[in-house]
Design a protein around this motif. Structure first.
Motif, PDB file in Angstrom:
ATOM      1  N   GLU A  62       0.806  -1.216   0.000  1.00 19.28           N
ATOM      2  CA  GLU A  62       0.000   0.000   0.000  1.00 19.28           C
ATOM      3  C   GLU A  62       0.843   1.273   0.000  1.00 19.28           C
ATOM      4  O   GLU A  62       0.502   2.252  -0.663  1.00 19.28           O
ATOM      5  CB  GLU A  62      -0.952  -0.013   1.193  1.00 19.28           C
ATOM      6  N   MET A 112       0.701   4.117  -3.011  1.00 24.19           N
ATOM      7  CA  MET A 112       0.406   5.549  -2.886  1.00 24.19           C
ATOM      8  C   MET A 112       1.471   6.391  -3.581  1.00 24.19           C
ATOM      9  O   MET A 112       1.157   7.318  -4.317  1.00 24.19           O
ATOM     10  CB  MET A 112       0.263   5.938  -1.422  1.00 24.19           C
ATOM     11  N   ILE A 126     -16.386   9.152   0.305  1.00 24.12           N
ATOM     12  CA  ILE A 126     -15.432   9.681   1.269  1.00 24.12           C
ATOM     13  C   ILE A 126     -15.888  11.047   1.719  1.00 24.12           C
ATOM     14  O   ILE A 126     -16.719  11.667   1.132  1.00 24.12           O
ATOM     15  CB  ILE A 126     -13.988   9.749   0.715  1.00 24.12           C
ATOM     16  N   SER A 156     -10.859   4.535  -0.757  1.00 29.77           N
ATOM     17  CA  SER A 156     -11.263   5.906  -0.427  1.00 29.77           C
ATOM     18  C   SER A 156     -10.052   6.822  -0.276  1.00 29.77           C
ATOM     19  O   SER A 156     -10.077   7.975  -0.724  1.00 29.77           O
ATOM     20  CB  SER A 156     -12.081   5.931   0.863  1.00 29.77           C
ATOM     21  N   THR A 157      -8.997   6.331   0.351  1.00 30.75           N
ATOM     22  CA  THR A 157      -7.774   7.120   0.521  1.00 30.75           C
ATOM     23  C   THR A 157      -7.152   7.445  -0.830  1.00 30.75           C
ATOM     24  O   THR A 157      -6.758   8.584  -1.083  1.00 30.75           O
ATOM     25  CB  THR A 157      -6.760   6.362   1.408  1.00 30.75           C
ATOM     26  N   ASP A 163     -10.727  -2.592   5.322  1.00 28.97           N
ATOM     27  CA  ASP A 163      -9.396  -2.084   4.980  1.00 28.97           C
ATOM     28  C   ASP A 163      -9.295  -1.772   3.484  1.00 28.97           C
ATOM     29  O   ASP A 163      -8.708  -0.771   3.088  1.00 28.97           O
ATOM     30  CB  ASP A 163      -8.310  -3.091   5.358  1.00 28.97           C
ATOM     31  N   TYR A 185      -9.198  10.070  -2.568  1.00 28.37           N
ATOM     32  CA  TYR A 185      -8.972  11.383  -1.966  1.00 28.37           C
ATOM     33  C   TYR A 185      -7.613  11.965  -2.395  1.00 28.37           C
ATOM     34  O   TYR A 185      -7.531  13.129  -2.801  1.00 28.37           O
ATOM     35  CB  TYR A 185      -9.050  11.286  -0.440  1.00 28.37           C
ATOM     36  N   LEU A 186      -6.554  11.156  -2.301  1.00 26.87           N
ATOM     37  CA  LEU A 186      -5.223  11.637  -2.683  1.00 26.87           C
ATOM     38  C   LEU A 186      -5.183  12.085  -4.139  1.00 26.87           C
ATOM     39  O   LEU A 186      -4.614  13.126  -4.463  1.00 26.87           O
ATOM     40  CB  LEU A 186      -4.167  10.560  -2.435  1.00 26.87           C
ATOM     41  N   GLN A 195     -11.242   1.338   2.759  1.00 25.20           N
ATOM     42  CA  GLN A 195     -10.499   2.503   3.241  1.00 25.20           C
ATOM     43  C   GLN A 195      -9.367   2.853   2.290  1.00 25.20           C
ATOM     44  O   GLN A 195      -9.136   4.026   1.986  1.00 25.20           O
ATOM     45  CB  GLN A 195      -9.958   2.253   4.653  1.00 25.20           C
ATOM     46  N   LEU A 196      -8.655   1.858   1.805  1.00 28.68           N
ATOM     47  CA  LEU A 196      -7.572   2.101   0.848  1.00 28.68           C
ATOM     48  C   LEU A 196      -8.116   2.748  -0.419  1.00 28.68           C
ATOM     49  O   LEU A 196      -7.545   3.718  -0.922  1.00 28.68           O
ATOM     50  CB  LEU A 196      -6.842   0.802   0.509  1.00 28.68           C
TER      51      LEU A 196
END
Length: 121
Positions: free
Chosen positions: A35, A39, A121, A87-88, A81, A91-92, A84-85
């Motif tokens: 992960e 990113m 999100i 969604s993250t 999890d 967002y990024l 969440q990944l």
């Protein structure tokens, strides 16, 4: 928009990224083993390829028959999890003006696609 991403059976988790231009043409691809690397690869790859959108594929080493399933046993349940990944990442990418258009999870012969309406999100 659907990314045409080939996959092979692998024994470790792997993320694949496809970068697209404004005309929805693939302008680059990359891969990450975890992960944190994902990113970094997605953000730097978006700049490197001047992408306007990204599609991600997460290859799970877990056999589909042992993946968590709903009560009726008719579909694979996506972990919190994983949500969440997704969604993250969305967002990024949004902070740098890039859209996450597709997030696909592949567990051997099964695939689950998390598309925009399902990832809040």
């Amino acid at each position: 928009m659907k990314a045409n991403i080939e996959h092979t059976l692998i024994k470790t988790s792997l993320f694949k990224c496809s970068f697209f231009d404004a005309e929805k043409r693939v302008v680059g691809t990359s891969a990450a083993m975890n992960e944190t690397q994902l990113m970094d690869e997605v953000i730097t790859g978006s700049f490197r390829h001047q992408a306007v959108s990204v599609a991600l594929t997460h290859h799970h080493p877990q056999p589909a028959e042992t993946a968590p399933r709903n009560q009726n046993n008719d579909c694979i349940v996506v972990s919190s999890d994983e949500l969440q990944l997704c969604s993250t990442m969305k967002y990024l990418l949004r902070t740098i003006g890039v859209n996450l258009t597709e997030y696909t999870i592949i567990a051997n012969d099964q695939k689950v696609m998390l598309s925009d309406p399902y990832v809040m999100i």
